[in-house]
Write a protein that holds these residues in place. Structure first.
Motif: not given
Length: 263
Positions: A17-18, A20-21, A23, A86-87, A89-91, A93, A238
């Protein structure tokens, strides 16, 4: 559940997730294993196993002297259920949803066309059962999305093409994401049900042209529903949890027999 397996899976999800987000930017190096382990509260062994999984999913690359680096998104395995999860969950696009729509328009109408030529009686019974589940969820409440996914995957399997059958498994997470979002439109499932029926009826009738046209109408309708849902929100959503089951419709109120209707 195996606690070690649980810790490993949780660590993988956190790192995935980090990345994909955003970070960790594409081309940047991950912190060394000891630092990541301290940050996440896990051992170096757990971190190492998570990194191996992320390399296999196309999110990371490793090499001597360059360390562990984040790969650009176009190298990720977008058919991997974890990457899609993961995509979501983080939002989501808009690029992700556009790519998904284009993929569906390329694959599904052609697959439905083949299904109209090759579907067996067992295939049709399976798809019919899925449709019945969708209808029941609309009329009485329940898990609409699972039956919707079963319907579309059943059509892909009905092609009796081994590669398309494999693709039906790979597309599962992507399709579920699409259905969870489009189903968020009020009355969306009820409006979509006749479009599903049209696809199934054309397949049953062994009419490839009609099946292909009906599939395009269905896919474009789902995309329009997604766009309507997105337009009603300031931020892209998300999908932290799966779509909620549909609620049973309220029965119509019966008139009060004691009420006097004025002339």
């Amino acid at each position: 559940m195996n606690p070690i397996k649980n810790v490993s899976g949780h660590t993988l999800d956190l790192l995935g997730e980090a990345i994909v987000a955003g970070r960790y930017a594409p081309g940047s190096a991950l912190p060394p294993e000891p630092l990541l382990g301290d940050e996440l509260g896990v051992s170096r062994t757990v971190v190492r196993e998570a990194v191996k999984s992320l390399v296999a999913k196309g999110l990371l690359s490793t090499g001597p002297k360059v360390g562990t680096r984040v790969l650009p998104a176009d190298q990720w395995n977008w058919f991997d259920q974890s990457v899609v999860h993961w995509h979501t969950r983080v939002g989501l696009s808009r690029e992700f949803l556009r790519d998904l729509q284009e993929l569906r328009r390329v694959v599904e109408p052609a697959a439905v066309r083949i299904a109209a030529e090759r579907a067996t009686a067992d295939d049709l019974a399976e798809i019919e059962t899925a449709f019945t589940g969708m209808k029941h969820a609309i009329e009485h409440g329940g898990d609409y999305v699972t039956h919707d996914l079963r319907f579309h995957q059943g059509l892909l399997r009905a092609c009796h093409n081994r590669m398309l059958v494999q693709m039906s498994k790979a597309l599962g997470a992507l399709l579920r994401t699409s259905f969870e979002l489009s189903t968020a439109k009020q009355d969306g499932p009820a409006q979509s049900l006749p479009l599903h029926r049209a696809v199934l009826d054309a397949v049953i009738a062994r009419n490839p042209d009609a099946a292909e046209r009906a599939a395009l109408v269905l896919i474009d309708g789902a995309y329009a529903d997604m766009q309507e849902v997105l337009a009603s929100r300031r931020a892209l959503p998300s999908l932290v949890a799966q779509a909620s089951p549909l609620k049973a419709p309220r029965p119509p109120r019966r008139p009060n027999p004691n009420t006097v209707t004025p002339p």
